[in-house]
Motif scaffolding. Structure first.
Motif, PDB file in Angstrom:
ATOM      1  N   ILE A 453      46.316  20.413  42.560  1.00  0.00           N
ATOM      2  CA  ILE A 453      45.674  19.353  43.297  1.00  0.00           C
ATOM      3  C   ILE A 453      44.242  19.174  42.753  1.00  0.00           C
ATOM      4  N   PHE A 454      43.629  20.389  42.724  1.00  0.00           N
ATOM      5  CA  PHE A 454      41.999  20.357  42.482  1.00  0.00           C
ATOM      6  C   PHE A 454      41.725  20.403  41.137  1.00  0.00           C
ATOM      7  N   GLY A 455      42.782  20.668  40.327  1.00  0.00           N
ATOM      8  CA  GLY A 455      42.150  20.941  38.884  1.00  0.00           C
ATOM      9  C   GLY A 455      42.089  22.576  38.668  1.00  0.00           C
ATOM     10  N   GLU A 456      41.056  22.852  39.323  1.00  0.00           N
ATOM     11  CA  GLU A 456      40.731  24.377  39.109  1.00  0.00           C
ATOM     12  C   GLU A 456      40.284  24.946  40.669  1.00  0.00           C
ATOM     13  N   ARG A 457      40.672  26.031  40.882  1.00  0.00           N
ATOM     14  CA  ARG A 457      40.042  26.837  42.066  1.00  0.00           C
ATOM     15  C   ARG A 457      39.096  27.960  41.557  1.00  0.00           C
ATOM     16  N   LEU A 458      38.143  28.104  42.530  1.00  0.00           N
ATOM     17  CA  LEU A 458      37.236  28.976  42.295  1.00  0.00           C
ATOM     18  C   LEU A 458      37.719  30.559  42.387  1.00  0.00           C
ATOM     19  N   CYS A 459      37.597  31.481  41.570  1.00  0.00           N
ATOM     20  CA  CYS A 459      38.098  32.730  41.965  1.00  0.00           C
ATOM     21  C   CYS A 459      36.954  33.630  41.250  1.00  0.00           C
ATOM     22  N   ALA A 460      36.559  34.820  42.315  1.00  0.00           N
ATOM     23  CA  ALA A 460      35.576  35.681  41.985  1.00  0.00           C
ATOM     24  C   ALA A 460      36.379  37.072  41.690  1.00  0.00           C
ATOM     25  N   ALA A 461      36.092  37.758  40.441  1.00  0.00           N
ATOM     26  CA  ALA A 461      36.382  38.923  40.249  1.00  0.00           C
ATOM     27  C   ALA A 461      35.114  40.033  40.281  1.00  0.00           C
ATOM     28  N   ILE A 462      35.332  41.097  41.057  1.00  0.00           N
ATOM     29  CA  ILE A 462      34.113  41.840  41.183  1.00  0.00           C
ATOM     30  C   ILE A 462      34.527  43.321  41.061  1.00  0.00           C
ATOM     31  N   THR A 463      33.607  44.067  40.722  1.00  0.00           N
ATOM     32  CA  THR A 463      33.630  45.353  40.963  1.00  0.00           C
ATOM     33  C   THR A 463      32.659  46.170  41.818  1.00  0.00           C
ATOM     34  N   VAL A 464      32.872  47.420  42.481  1.00  0.00           N
ATOM     35  CA  VAL A 464      31.990  47.543  43.875  1.00  0.00           C
ATOM     36  C   VAL A 464      31.312  48.762  43.673  1.00  0.00           C
ATOM     37  N   THR A 465      30.092  48.830  44.119  1.00  0.00           N
ATOM     38  CA  THR A 465      29.136  50.111  43.914  1.00  0.00           C
ATOM     39  C   THR A 465      29.896  51.218  44.568  1.00  0.00           C
ATOM     40  N   PRO A 466      29.590  52.516  43.783  1.00  0.00           N
ATOM     41  CA  PRO A 466      30.193  53.691  44.321  1.00  0.00           C
ATOM     42  C   PRO A 466      30.037  53.808  45.815  1.00  0.00           C
ATOM     43  N   GLU A 467      30.830  54.527  46.504  1.00  0.00           N
ATOM     44  CA  GLU A 467      30.841  54.765  47.959  1.00  0.00           C
ATOM     45  C   GLU A 467      31.057  53.629  48.837  1.00  0.00           C
ATOM     46  N   SER A 468      31.005  52.168  48.054  1.00  0.00           N
ATOM     47  CA  SER A 468      31.304  51.203  48.965  1.00  0.00           C
ATOM     48  C   SER A 468      32.748  50.809  49.117  1.00  0.00           C
ATOM     49  N   ASP A 469      33.084  50.275  50.128  1.00  0.00           N
ATOM     50  CA  ASP A 469      34.413  49.525  50.514  1.00  0.00           C
ATOM     51  C   ASP A 469      34.341  48.288  49.951  1.00  0.00           C
ATOM     52  N   PRO A 470      35.322  47.788  49.205  1.00  0.00           N
ATOM     53  CA  PRO A 470      35.360  46.570  48.650  1.00  0.00           C
ATOM     54  C   PRO A 470      35.521  45.338  50.049  1.00  0.00           C
ATOM     55  N   PRO A 471      34.554  44.213  49.854  1.00  0.00           N
ATOM     56  CA  PRO A 471      34.826  43.363  50.905  1.00  0.00           C
ATOM     57  C   PRO A 471      36.286  42.660  50.593  1.00  0.00           C
ATOM     58  N   THR A 472      36.962  41.886  51.941  1.00  0.00           N
ATOM     59  CA  THR A 472      38.056  41.075  51.808  1.00  0.00           C
ATOM     60  C   THR A 472      37.395  39.631  51.585  1.00  0.00           C
ATOM     61  N   LEU A 473      38.324  38.799  51.050  1.00  0.00           N
ATOM     62  CA  LEU A 473      37.744  37.411  50.786  1.00  0.00           C
ATOM     63  C   LEU A 473      37.413  36.786  52.034  1.00  0.00           C
ATOM     64  N   GLU A 474      37.886  37.208  53.175  1.00  0.00           N
ATOM     65  CA  GLU A 474      37.282  36.612  54.428  1.00  0.00           C
ATOM     66  C   GLU A 474      35.884  36.937  54.721  1.00  0.00           C
ATOM     67  N   GLN A 475      35.578  38.413  54.480  1.00  0.00           N
ATOM     68  CA  GLN A 475      34.446  38.938  54.799  1.00  0.00           C
ATOM     69  C   GLN A 475      33.384  38.645  53.973  1.00  0.00           C
ATOM     70  N   VAL A 496      39.380  42.308  42.975  1.00  0.00           N
ATOM     71  CA  VAL A 496      38.686  43.547  42.773  1.00  0.00           C
ATOM     72  C   VAL A 496      39.175  44.545  41.727  1.00  0.00           C
ATOM     73  N   LEU A 497      38.286  44.572  40.701  1.00  0.00           N
ATOM     74  CA  LEU A 497      38.715  45.286  39.449  1.00  0.00           C
ATOM     75  C   LEU A 497      38.257  46.662  39.419  1.00  0.00           C
ATOM     76  N   GLU A 498      38.752  47.554  38.902  1.00  0.00           N
ATOM     77  CA  GLU A 498      38.295  48.753  38.749  1.00  0.00           C
ATOM     78  C   GLU A 498      36.970  48.873  37.792  1.00  0.00           C
ATOM     79  N   ALA A 499      37.293  48.008  36.598  1.00  0.00           N
ATOM     80  CA  ALA A 499      36.141  47.894  35.651  1.00  0.00           C
ATOM     81  C   ALA A 499      35.949  46.529  35.205  1.00  0.00           C
ATOM     82  N   MET A 500      34.786  46.042  34.908  1.00  0.00           N
ATOM     83  CA  MET A 500      34.647  44.648  34.356  1.00  0.00           C
ATOM     84  C   MET A 500      35.063  44.441  32.788  1.00  0.00           C
ATOM     85  N   PRO A 501      35.634  43.440  32.372  1.00  0.00           N
ATOM     86  CA  PRO A 501      35.883  43.462  30.967  1.00  0.00           C
ATOM     87  C   PRO A 501      34.751  43.056  30.346  1.00  0.00           C
TER      88      PRO A 501
END
Length: 526
Positions: A453-475, A496-501
């Motif tokens: 429908i939209f051609g593309e949808r926006l996706c974010a891939a992240i890695t998180v800082t040590p000792e942090s809990d990864p945020p959910t999409l809603e958060q 949420v990725l363990e390591a960014m390529p």
């Protein structure tokens, strides 16, 4: 001025929208200029509202620029005409932009006057002003434009008939924002002559008639929306159908009731109309032409739209900065109309630069254009202009194209790191800058994923800082909204990725990220 635009469109490049509104206010005062679901504005009312805006701006003294933040209704168009008559530069910002983007563009333009309405898409002006103040962008003056009244800092504007230095069609009279081909939103300089010339080519390509009714559903402050909603109706002297918020069923009903003959919409919008279950597209029996684009035009769905409505699908290939390099016409065969960007435009010079040498003369590479449709460039941004223009003054586009032996152009790839969602150019760099500020985010990559429908949808891939809990999409999206981020810049999928390529040169490997987010399961989706 006795000649009609449709009989000799090229002769109208000397006339401004202001000139044409004056003409129709005198010749057709009681005929509609803009029609929306709940209101209709005549040419005389349009002209009068523009003069009220002019009076309001002149009452503020010597102001270099005003920021226009209005929904896609007659108020926006009257404000652009009023600013033109006052000789004040108008900085047009899309109605869906958030306060962070609005504050950034006001600062970039040096504007301290905000023209808006009491309630813009459900957002009260008091709340907007508070958000801007929190970003050190408090307007010095607030001009509110409603269909029947214009106020300045709470008082009704009064015309004292002072003389103003009205612009010419060759002056930079307007700035609009774009993600462009590089980085953050920038302000593109606009003249009236370039969009008159654009409308003239569209008139020729569609074999327009004097009795056209234009349904213009593209966001008006941007290039595609400008020529279809602001310039073309004024040149034709015919009504434009507009929506402050696009809704497929409402759009179909509005076009059917008012016998639209020309539709202007991004590909996402016509897809939404095709898939809408509550309205019958076959009702659009007066529709002759649909101009679309802003993103890749899907062949199968475009062909289906033609079959259901009987209207021919046309497009331009270009950008807010270049105007256009190629276009399709009603005389083209289906393969050319729906499978290519059309043939190179006679009025524009187009050359294709080989990636390896930067020299012209090849048939595959990066396109560059020069001619009457191009903009003067970016406002007060030498670094961005250095990337936009070649050393000899040609404007570059951020794609890889192929041009065949009959001068048909086809886009085969993109150089720019942009995500095109629903016709809106979203800078991946800007999205990444916003998300990177989240305290749990270590690295981030924004990519577009294919969507029917939209051609593309926006996706974010992240890695998180040590000792942090990864945020959910809603958060994450809630956190971004609290910071006033524009809705289109909110990710619709989070991985949420363990390591960014990372590529050998040290940069994030976007192609690999895209593969991972397409296959990775168990994370958040909107």
């Amino acid at each position: 001025m006795t000649v009609e635009f449709t009989s000799a469109p090229e002769r109208f490049t000397d006339y401004s929208v202001s000139d044409m509104v004056r003409r129709w206010a005198e010749e057709r005062p009681n005929e509609p200029a803009y029609i929306s679901p709940n209101e209709s504005t005549t040419w005389a009312e349009y002209d009068r509202l523009a003069d009220d805006v002019r009076a309001a701006l002149l009452s503020l003294g010597d102001i270099p620029a005003v920021t226009v933040y209005l929904p896609d209704t007659v108020a926006l168009h009257a404000t652009l005409v009023g600013a033109y008559r006052a000789g004040v530069l108008a900085v047009a910002v899309g109605a869906r932009s958030g306060p962070a983007e609005l504050a950034h563009l006001m600062a970039a333009a040096g504007s301290t006057v905000l023209v808006t309405t009491g309630d813009n898409r459900g957002r009260p002006v008091a709340e907007l002003s508070s958000d801007l103040s929190a970003r050190d962008a408090t307007p010095a003056h607030l001009v509110l434009v409603d269909p029947t009244e214009v106020t300045v800092d709470g008082s009704r504007a009064v015309d004292d008939h002072r003389v103003s230095a009205e612009f010419s069609v060759d002056d930079v009279c307007m700035l609009n924002s774009t993600s462009g081909t590089t980085g953050r939103p920038k302000l593109v300089m606009q003249t009236q002559r370039r969009w008159n010339a654009f409308a003239a080519i569209a008139c020729r390509n569609a074999a327009m008639r004097p009795e056209e009714v234009v349904a213009a559903f593209v966001p008006a402050p941007f290039g595609f929306g400008l020529w279809t909603a602001h310039f073309l109706p004024a040149l034709l002297g015919r009504p434009a159908l507009v929506l402050d918020r696009f809704d497929a069923a409402t759009a179909i009903d509005l076009m059917a009731r008012h016998h639209a003959t020309i539709l202007a919409c991004v590909s996402t919008q016509f897809r939404m109309m095709l898939h809408n279950q509550s309205s019958d597209l076959a009702r659009l029996d007066t529709l002759r032409v649909m101009f679309t684009g802003g993103e890749a035009v899907p062949y199968t769905e475009a062909a289906r739209f033609e079959e259901v409505t009987g209207a021919l699908v046309l497009q331009f290939y270009g950008s807010n900065e270049t105007g256009a390099a190629s276009a399709t016409t009603i005389y083209d065969d289906e393969r050319t109309r729906l499978g290519t960007g059309g043939r190179l435009i006679d009025e524009m010079r187009v050359r294709v630069l080989d990636d390896g040498t930067g020299q012209g003369g090849v048939r595959r590479g990066q396109p560059a254009v020069r001619g009457p449709l191009m903009s003067p460039g970016y406002w007060n941004d030498a670094a961005a202009n250095a990337e936009l223009f070649t050393e000899d003054g040609w404007i570059l586009l951020g794609d890889i194209v192929e041009v065949d032996e009959t001068d048909r152009l086809r886009v085969v790839g993109r150089l720019a790191d942009l995500i095109i969602r629903g016709g809106k150019n979203i800078s991946a760099l800007e999205v990444e800058d916003f998300i990177r500020e989240h305290p749990a985010v270590e690295m981030v990559a924004a990519v577009g994923l294919p969507d029917p429908i939209f051609g593309e949808r926006l996706c974010a891939a992240i890695t998180v800082t040590p000792e942090s809990d990864p945020p959910t999409l809603e958060q994450l999206t809630s956190w971004l909204r609290q910071r006033g981020i524009t809705r289109e810049y909110l990710p619709e999928r989070l991985r949420v990725l363990e390591a960014m390529p990372v590529a050998p040169g040290g940069k994030i490997a976007k192609a690999r990220v895209r593969q991972l987010v397409q296959t990775n399961a168990g994370d958040d989706d909107a």
